[in-house]
Each structure stands twice: as structure tokens, then as C-alpha cells.
Motif scaffolding. Structure first.
Motif, short mmCIF file in Angstrom:
data_model
loop_
_atom_site.label_atom_id
_atom_site.label_comp_id
_atom_site.label_asym_id
_atom_site.label_seq_id
_atom_site.Cartn_x
_atom_site.Cartn_y
_atom_site.Cartn_z
N ASP A 175 42.54 -30.16 29.01
CA ASP A 175 43.05 -29.45 27.84
C ASP A 175 43.09 -30.38 26.63
O ASP A 175 42.86 -31.60 26.75
N SER A 176 43.39 -29.81 25.48
CA SER A 176 43.29 -30.57 24.22
C SER A 176 44.21 -31.78 24.20
O SER A 176 43.82 -32.87 23.74
N SER A 177 45.44 -31.63 24.68
CA SER A 177 46.39 -32.74 24.64
C SER A 177 45.93 -33.89 25.54
O SER A 177 45.96 -35.06 25.15
N GLN A 178 45.50 -33.55 26.77
CA GLN A 178 45.01 -34.57 27.69
C GLN A 178 43.76 -35.24 27.14
O GLN A 178 43.58 -36.46 27.25
N SER A 179 42.88 -34.43 26.56
CA SER A 179 41.64 -34.97 25.99
C SER A 179 41.93 -35.96 24.88
O SER A 179 41.29 -37.02 24.78
N LEU A 180 42.89 -35.62 24.03
CA LEU A 180 43.22 -36.50 22.91
C LEU A 180 43.74 -37.85 23.40
O LEU A 180 43.34 -38.90 22.90
N LEU A 181 44.60 -37.81 24.40
CA LEU A 181 45.12 -39.06 24.96
C LEU A 181 44.00 -39.92 25.54
O LEU A 181 43.96 -41.14 25.33
N GLU A 182 43.08 -39.27 26.25
CA GLU A 182 41.99 -40.03 26.85
C GLU A 182 41.03 -40.55 25.79
O GLU A 182 40.44 -41.63 25.95
#
Length: 324
Positions: free
Chosen positions: A96-103
Motif C-alpha cells: 500500500d501507499s504508506s508501506q511503499s513510501l517507507l520502503e
């Protein structure tokens, strides 16, 4: 025995056929052929093409399996700048967008350590920040009334902004996002090619539901489980053959351009291609006439066909102007 000895050639043959399919925008066939080629020869260039195609059709399961089987660990995915960039792009459908941003921030740190350019990663980070902000807006959508207000506001920003946000909605895939996607299908001011893209998203994701589509001033109730991609339509195939014959006889260099224009038009006409193109031969002559390639010699063109064709040309011009 001969089949075993010819395995490398078979892999190359599959790859060449896949390139032909891609030239015709036949993504399903291209993926099938590339998967066969990759099974025989795990060439990195085929891995890249498969990843980009899975991303194009939003096939999360296939993308996840591709990475897990070939580069199961993070350290494997960061071997080269190009591979790490491909993985960063793949995050769109892997997380999802939040996980993607962190990675993505982790990936950027690795790029800095390796002295690799972070330009592409910075663009993705900016995009995911926008997506996260938009997701907060979407999560407040409770019904079609809310969705219509949102769509009206986005339309004021331009078709390109709407197209970007539709792609974000595919990532979210939550109840509020589906309310907006369904509302887009029935909105009178949303271009047909965007509605067609949404229907293909439902098709590729095997989302089974009933939707209302506002198509050329009429409303239709559709069951998404009965949809088929536009390339499987018999009229589409007939006109592709007409384009091939025409360019073979006149100028083979025109083929790619005419196919690209026609594919965009069919996306406008989908899913009722037969209504817009009741007769392939006659429609193709009108099509050639509109692009100043041939004179139309059958009297006055059918006004209904002309209406659909001119609408398609207008929408394509919007897409061309507004797409970065």
C-alpha cells in the motif's frame, strides 16, 4: 531430443513473438509468451519486461511471484541500480501507499550509499506523498453524492489530473475507492477512455460486480464478469488486419502510428465497439479519410459513425495534450 537441443532457440522464438504481440498492444499474449521464454532462459531483460507488463495490468500476484522466485531477499533486489529502480516501481502494486513510501526512503538511502542517481526515486517519493494525501480524501467518501462532488472538483483541474488520481484509486482498492470508481463510470463528463480503463482494471483484477456505465449519452448496466478486453473483439481484429494490409501496400512505416491511434479510439468505444464500428471496411475508409490518407468514395459517411469517430478524435487530442 530435438526439442531439448533447441531450448535456447525456443526461448528466443517466444521472445520474438512476444515483441510482435507488444507492437500490437496485445499484452495478454505478450505476457504468456514472455513467461514461456523466461521459463526456458531467465534472461534479465525478460524479467524487466514481465515486471513492467504486470505493473501495466496491475497483476499483483504475478508480480509478487516474479520477485519472490527470482530475487527473494531485499539484498538481491538491490544488486544493480536498474534492478533496484524496477523494484521501486513495482511497489505500486506490491504494497500500500504508506508501506511503499517507507520502503522508498530506505531505497533512497541505499542509492545514496552507492552513489546512484536518486532522481527516479525522488519522483516516486513525491508521487506517493500525493497518493497518501489523496487517500485521506478518499477515505472520507461515504456515498455517490460525496464521490460526484470529488469528481467534479478534479475535473476542473484537467483530464491529466483525473487520470493520475484514477491510478491512485487502483492502488487503494478499498470500499471508498470503489464508490469513486463506480461513480466515474456513470459520470457524464468523464472521458470514455478513462471509463474504459476502469472497466479493464475490473476485468484484469477479476472484480465481479454490477456497474452502470454512461456511454455516449446512454446508461447501460454491465456485469464486469462478462467483460472481455478490447483486443479480443472480432471487429478490433478485423481492423488491425486492414491496417496491416493497408500499410503493407502503401507505407509500412505508418503501421505503428495507425495502430496506436486505433487502440486509443477503441478504448473510447469500449465496451460497445460494434455500435461505433458497425462495419469494419466502411469505418476504416472513413478513418483513413479523416487522417487525410485516402478519399472516401462511398458518398456521404454514416453520420452515426462520424459522431463516434469525432468524439474519439476529440478525446484522444485531450489525452495527447494533457498527458505529461
Amino acid at each position: 531430443m530435438s526439442d531439448i537441443l533447441n531450448l535456447p532457440n525456443n526461448a528466443e522464438n517466444y521472445y520474438r513473438k512476444a515483441q510482435n504481440a507488444l507492437e500490437n498492444n496485445n499484452f495478454a499474449e505478450a505476457i504468456h509468451l514472455l513467461e514461456q521464454s523466461f521459463a526456458l532462459d531467465a534472461d534479465p531483460k525478460i524479467f524487466t519486461e514481465l515486471a513492467r507488463l504486470y505493473l501495466l495490468i496491475q497483476d499483483t500476484d504475478a508480480m509478487q511471484k516474479l520477485w519472490d522466485h527470482n530475487y527473494p531477499h531485499q539484498v538481491d533486489r538491490f544488486q544493480t541500480e536498474s534492478l533496484a529502480t524496477l523494484y521501486a516501481l513495482s511497489l505500486e502494486i506490491l504494497k500500500d501507499s504508506s508501506q511503499s513510501l517507507l520502503e522508498l526512503y530506505q531505497i533512497k538511502d541505499h542509492f545514496i550509499e552507492q552513489s546512484w542517481s536518486t532522481d527516479q526515486i525522488d519522483l516516486l517519493i513525491h508521487e506517493y506523498k500525493q497518493a497518501n494525501e489523496f487517500e485521506q480524501v478518499i477515505n472520507k467518501i461515504n456515498d455517490e453524492t460525496d464521490a460526484k462532488k470529488l469528481i467534479d472538483n478534479i475535473l476542473k483541474l484537467g483530464i491529466d489530473k483525473l487520470a493520475i488520481r484514477v491510478k491512485y484509486l487502483y492502488r487503494f482498492a478499498n470500499p471508498s475507492a470503489f464508490i469513486v470508481l463506480d461513480s466515474l463510470l456513470k459520470h457524464s463528463d468523464v472521458p470514455h477512455f478513462i471509463k474504459s480503463d476502469i472497466l479493464h482494471y475490473y476485468l484484469y483484477q477479476k472484480i465481479d460486480k454490477q456497474v452502470t456505465l454512461y456511454w455516449f449519452s446512454q446508461s447501460y448496466v454491465l456485469n464486469t464478469n462478462q467483460l472481455k478486453e478490447y483486443r479480443s473483439n472480432f471487429i478490433y481484429k478485423e481492423i488491425v488486419n486492414l491496417i496491416q494490409d493497408y500499410t503493407d501496400q502503401n507505407n509500412p512505416n505508418f503501421y505503428t502510428e495507425l495502430i496506436q491511434i486505433f487502440n486509443l479510439m477503441v478504448m473510447v468505444f469500449y465496451p460497445f465497439i460494434e455500435k461505433a464500428i458497425p462495419n469494419a471496411q466502411d469505418w476504416f475508409q472513413i478513418f483513413l479519410h479523416y487522417y487525410d490518407l485516402e478519399e472516401y468514395k462511398n458518398g456521404d459517411p454514416d453520420p452515426t459513425i462520424v459522431k463516434y469517430l469525432e468524439t474519439a478524435i476529440e478525446e484522444i487530442s485531450q489525452l495527447t495534450i494533457n498527458t505529461p
